[in-house]
Design a protein around this motif. Structure first.
Motif, PDB file in Angstrom:
ATOM      1  N   LYS A 841       0.778  -1.386  -0.058  1.00 58.10           N
ATOM      2  CA  LYS A 841      -0.174  -0.088   0.146  1.00 58.10           C
ATOM      3  C   LYS A 841       0.883   1.288   0.078  1.00 58.10           C
ATOM      4  CE  LYS A 841      -4.046  -1.952   2.311  1.00 58.10           C
ATOM      5  NZ  LYS A 841      -5.046  -1.879   3.430  1.00 58.10           N
ATOM      6  N   LYS A 842       2.058   0.975   0.144  1.00 54.10           N
ATOM      7  CA  LYS A 842       3.171   2.217   0.336  1.00 54.10           C
ATOM      8  C   LYS A 842       3.818   2.557  -1.011  1.00 54.10           C
ATOM      9  CE  LYS A 842       2.339   2.662   4.836  1.00 54.10           C
ATOM     10  NZ  LYS A 842       1.440   3.763   5.421  1.00 54.10           N
ATOM     11  N   ILE A 843       4.097   1.564  -1.981  1.00 53.72           N
ATOM     12  CA  ILE A 843       5.095   1.885  -2.993  1.00 53.72           C
ATOM     13  C   ILE A 843       4.174   1.217  -4.269  1.00 53.72           C
ATOM     14  CG2 ILE A 843       7.276   1.158  -3.810  1.00 53.72           C
ATOM     15  CD1 ILE A 843       8.485   0.975  -0.977  1.00 53.72           C
ATOM     16  N   VAL A 888       8.501   6.498 -17.100  1.00 58.07           N
ATOM     17  CA  VAL A 888       8.786   5.967 -15.750  1.00 58.07           C
ATOM     18  C   VAL A 888       8.362   6.691 -14.580  1.00 58.07           C
ATOM     19  CG1 VAL A 888      10.342   4.036 -16.637  1.00 58.07           C
ATOM     20  CG2 VAL A 888      11.084   6.190 -15.621  1.00 58.07           C
ATOM     21  N   GLY A 889       7.847   5.953 -13.424  1.00 58.56           N
ATOM     22  CA  GLY A 889       7.568   6.800 -12.357  1.00 58.56           C
ATOM     23  C   GLY A 889       7.492   5.851 -11.192  1.00 58.56           C
ATOM     24  N   LEU A 890       7.365   6.422 -10.028  1.00 55.08           N
ATOM     25  CA  LEU A 890       7.424   5.904  -8.741  1.00 55.08           C
ATOM     26  C   LEU A 890       6.278   6.776  -7.650  1.00 55.08           C
ATOM     27  CD1 LEU A 890       8.673   3.858  -6.823  1.00 55.08           C
ATOM     28  CD2 LEU A 890      10.215   5.546  -6.370  1.00 55.08           C
ATOM     29  N   ASP A 891       5.641   5.732  -7.205  1.00 49.35           N
ATOM     30  CA  ASP A 891       5.003   6.777  -5.915  1.00 49.35           C
ATOM     31  C   ASP A 891       5.141   6.241  -4.662  1.00 49.35           C
ATOM     32  OD1 ASP A 891       3.018   8.262  -7.511  1.00 49.35           O
ATOM     33  OD2 ASP A 891       2.021   6.665  -8.294  1.00 49.35           O
ATOM     34  N   VAL A 892       5.269   6.697  -3.758  1.00 46.86           N
ATOM     35  CA  VAL A 892       5.788   6.339  -2.404  1.00 46.86           C
ATOM     36  C   VAL A 892       4.875   7.302  -1.263  1.00 46.86           C
ATOM     37  CG1 VAL A 892       7.591   6.199  -0.441  1.00 46.86           C
ATOM     38  CG2 VAL A 892       8.090   5.988  -3.011  1.00 46.86           C
TER      39      VAL A 892
END
Length: 894
Positions: A841-843, A888-892
């Motif tokens: 649920k975090k990354i 590209v992408g990253l959600d934290v």
């Protein structure tokens, strides 16, 4: 003095008594679902008839407070309330009883009451068992299976989804009978049918399996009828569509359903709610990219130099759609060209999209519809998120969002966005940048107060600052050198924007249907720009205020809104050496009436606005909804809108050319032009049905827009001229769309759409199709996600295909042959896709591609080799100008 002291003592006594009474009542307080004053009356009367001494229902709190004698069971009272149609914390109403409620009483039903535990409360007898089915064929099949398993008699009730069995325990058992019923395809409270057996049932028998009956760990049958523990599909999870929120009840995880994009069945208008999860299916770096998976809105490419995108709806340009943020005016005036870039996608909590005439309470400018964006501001606990994004062509951005409660009444939101485009991107080898280089810094702070339960007061405050700088044109252009001191063609755009707003609402005590709201906003927008040797600058100051009172006439079947608004726009523009100043002052008043019947809803509204330059304008609007059945809904709408055109700001896509600007004035007060007036009419039919045992929806709609005094943007009189004038004749847009949403199997959603546009206008030299508008468009969206693992991780796959038919292009026949465009463009397709991985649920990480078909307009700029010549034109764009782009992408989340 004694009198004063005695009053204090009496006050303390009364407060103490009230507190003690409240404490006693709280012991008999229950959660009960309701919506309006009719619900309140029904719930209280039902409770009293069932034996309650007193019954007080709070719509705001969704609670029922009971006083009963010791010999009266509150369970019996709550059971009667459920039978009257109202879900509560112990009993769930039957669907038939809920559906029989008046339309205004249809409260939101979630999955929290739809558990095996709730079913047990429906006074089920020992010989009664829950069995899923749909029709008379199901009834015959279930009863036959029960008798084949040894039951002396069996009677299945479709309404209650329950079978009553009589059998000799020495000869058979309920387990054997229910197992046999599952073997023939019918889920029940102890056994779940095998998927293949279920799918072999006739189509009329394919019941809804999304929330199956069952024990904490129901059993499923294989082909031979033996039982095994649930595998990937249902192990301790009862799933309805995509995961939204969870609650554990005695070992069962019930996961509620909330579609990413849904059509609001309660609204009289055609209103689509777009959830934040829908926005994660694409890159969605800003609002202009938020509709890539939406079939209603078309995203167009405005020109080959500034790299901006524009939205179109119902076959008409973005300027005819009301674009609001927090229901306050947002993208209009000088922000028209670039405003979509000023709302980052990660800031958006939800979007409400209305097709056709919207409510008169939000103003007079809506013609084709309204798109309202709500920012992040709701959180039960502090949550901070970081988003990092980069594509392979030099674009990067970062977003930080932080939403946190301060106490039980106050909460705050910090929003920060930064992006930059670096490097020279030129995929069509014309020596011009395919998109501008530059940076944007965007920050906002929101403060929210909510005390509706006690004082009835709620308030929202926001402040936003944006600094955006872009440079485009020929590769090698240096913005630091004066334009006339270098030979290269360049474009520079510098924008500063500041906003502050407040919305305050009050709900009258004891009258939850009656409220007063007041919205205020101040906006300062400044743009300094140049296009080659042409300068354009502008300043806009806007103050907006809207006061709304809402109440009922007798009961909640008759609601009304009334209020007053005020709009001030101060413009100061300079194009070349010409300066244009004007102040628009618009006080207005409005009223809207909503009539709700058992199967219909009518919303009729009108407003009058006293425009200092456009004169008095009357704006009526009407929306009507009729439910033939809960699954078949007809909507009709009609309404008027008007607006003042900002011809320079709204046509900046044509500034990157050597067209001279000409305004043919006709006595109006805005650039010598009259205000634009339009009538919009629409009809839609929504049909829900089951396919593969799952919900499916088809929506077909038709809208027509007719203009009066439309400000024509004429590109055809001459390739070297851009001419503005008021319409003299007819201008219309016909829009037809049909959309089909369905889920062929679990976690796999399909959206198909087809659109047809017929947009024509009477120009000075005759009627023609409006340029850059494809008559035919197709749309396909596929979305699949895997089941969550025990850590909450899963994969998501999303693909969108847009098919765009040929478009009429502006007439360039007077140009030399090498600089002439064809009469119509080519048809083309655009494929976007994204793969994302939620590790927990975090990354979340994602990889995607835009325009994977790599179709691009090869000659996007006319005479690109001679940008200061007579034939140079960067505004003739009908398709992408960049090939495939990977990101590209990253959600934290912290």
């Amino acid at each position: 003095m004694k009198l004063y002291i005695s009053r204090i003592i009496l006050g303390i006594f009364l407060l103490s008594a009230q507190f003690i009474l409240a404490q006693n009542l709280s012991k008999n307080q229950f959660k009960v679902k309701g919506n309006c004053e009719m619900c309140k009356e029904r719930i209280e009367n039902t409770a009293k008839k069932a034996g309650a001494k007193t019954a007080t229902y709070s719509i705001d709190l969704q609670t029922l407070t009971l006083e009963t004698d010791s010999n009266i069971s509150t369970d019996e009272i709550l059971k009667k309330i459920a039978e009257a149609g109202h879900d509560n914390e112990k009993f769930k109403a039957l669907n038939e009883n809920y559906n029989n409620l008046p339309e205004c009483c249809h409260y939101d039903r979630d999955s929290k009451t739809q558990t095996a535990e709730n079913h047990e409360h429906q006074s089920k007898k020992e010989n009664e068992f829950y069995v899923k089915g749909n029709c008379e064929s199901c009834k015959a099949r279930i009863e036959k299976a029960a008798k084949d398993a040894g039951a002396d008699s069996a009677e299945w009730n479709a309404e209650k989804q329950m079978v009553t069995l009589n059998f000799d325990p020495k000869k058979t058992s309920s387990d054997k009978i229910l197992k046999k019923i599952a073997d023939v395809g019918h889920d029940n409270e102890k056994y779940k049918s095998n998927d293949k057996t279920y799918k072999k049932l006739p189509s009329c028998c394919l019941y809804d399996r999304e929330i199956p009956f069952g024990e904490a760990n129901p059993k499923v049958h294989d082909e031979e009828g033996t039982t095994s523990e649930h595998g990937d599909h249902n192990d301790h999870n009862i799933t309805k569509n995509h995961e939204n929120h969870e609650k554990n009840i005695e070992g069962v995880t019930v996961i509620g359903s909330k579609a990413e994009t849904s059509l609001n069945k309660k609204e009289a208008g055609l209103v689509f709610n777009i959830d934040r999860k829908e926005l994660l299916k694409a890159a969605c770096c800003n609002l202009s990219e938020s509709f890539e998976t939406n079939a209603t809105v078309d995203v167009s490419f405005s020109n080959a130099v500034t790299g901006t995108k524009q939205l179109k709806m119902l076959g008409l340009d973005q300027k005819y759609t009301s674009l609001t943020k927090e229901l306050l005016p947002e993208i209009r005036g000088l922000a028209s060209a670039y405003g979509l870039n000023f709302i980052p996608g990660r800031w958006i909590e939800s979007i409400q999209l209305t097709k056709g005439g919207s409510t008169v309470t939000n103003g007079y400018e809506s013609i084709t519809g309204q798109i309202n964006t709500e920012l992040l501001k709701n959180a039960e606990k502090p949550e901070t998120s970081l988003n990092l994004f980069s594509d392979f062509n030099g674009r990067a951005e970062a977003n930080i969002t932080s939403v946190s409660p301060i106490n039980d009444k106050w909460s705050q939101t910090f929003l920060l966005h930064g992006n930059g485009t670096f490097g020279d991107t030129d995929m069509n080898d014309d020596e011009f940048l395919d998109r501008p280089k530059g940076t944007q810094l965007n920050t906002a702070y929101l403060l929210n107060y909510n005390d509706l339960e006690n004082s009835g007061l709620g308030s929202h405050f926001g402040i936003n600052f944006i600094k955006d700088q872009r440079t485009s044109g020929q590769i090698g252009f240096d913005k630091k050198i004066l334009q006339d001191k270098q030979s290269l063609y360049g474009v520079g755009i510098d924008i500063s924007r500041f906003q502050v707003w407040n919305k305050t609402g009050y709900v009258f005590k004891g009258k939850p249907y009656q409220s007063l709201g007041w919205m205020n906003q101040y906006t300062y927008h400044q743009q300094d720009s140049f296009f080659g040797l042409r300068n354009y600058s502008g300043k806009q100051q806007t103050y907006y205020s809207n006061l709304i009172f809402e109440s009922i006439l007798g009961n909640t079947n008759h609601k009304y809104k009334a209020g007053a608004s005020f709009m001030y726009d101060g413009y100061d523009e300079t194009y070349l050496t010409d300066n244009f100043k004007r102040n628009e002052i618009v006080p207005g008043a409005f009223a809207e009436y909503t009539l709700t019947g058992l199967k219909y809803t009518l919303v009729a509204g009108a407003r009058v606005d006293f425009h200092n330059l456009a004169g008095t304008q009357f704006t009526p609007r009407l929306n009507f909804k009729y439910d033939f059945t809960p699954q078949t809904i007809l909507r009709l709408s009609a309404g008027r809108g008007f607006r003042t055109a900002n011809v320079f700001a709204e046509s900046q896509q044509y500034f990157a050319s050597n067209r001279s600007v000409q305004i043919l004035q006709n006595g109006g007060n805005i650039y010598g032009l009259k205000p634009e007036i339009a009538w919009n009419y629409g009809a839609s039919l929504q049909q829900e049905f089951k396919i593969f045992g799952r919900k499916s929806t088809i929506v077909a709609d038709f809208f027509r827009t007719d203009f009066q005094d439309q400000v024509m943007v004429d590109l055809d009189r001459s390739p070297q001229q851009l001419t503005f004038y008021n319409l003299d004749g007819k201008s219309f847009a016909n829009s037809f769309q049909t959309q089909w949403d369905f889920t062929p199997f679990k976690n796999f959603d399909i959206r198909l759409a087809y659109k047809y546009y017929d947009v024509q206008a009477d120009y000075l030299d005759g009627r023609r199709e409006v340029p850059f508008m494809a008559k035919h468009r197709g749309f396909v969206n596929l979305a699949y996600s895997t089941n969550k693992n025990n850590k909450g991780g899963f994969w998501s796959f999303d693909t969108t295909l847009n098919l765009v038919g040929k478009q009429r292009l502006p007439n360039t026949s007077s140009n030399p042959e090498e600089f002439q465009l064809p009469t119509y463009s080519e048809s083309y397709s655009i494929l976007n896709a994204q793969i994302s991985r939620n590790f927990n649920k975090k990354i979340r990480a994602y990889l995607g591609g835009e325009n994977l078909t790599s179709y691009y307009q090869k000659n996007a700029i006319v005479d690109f080799k001679n940008p200061f010549g007579n034939y140079f034109d960067g505004g003739m764009v009908y398709a992408p100008i960049m090939k495939a782009n990977i990101y590209v992408g990253l959600d934290v989340t912290f």
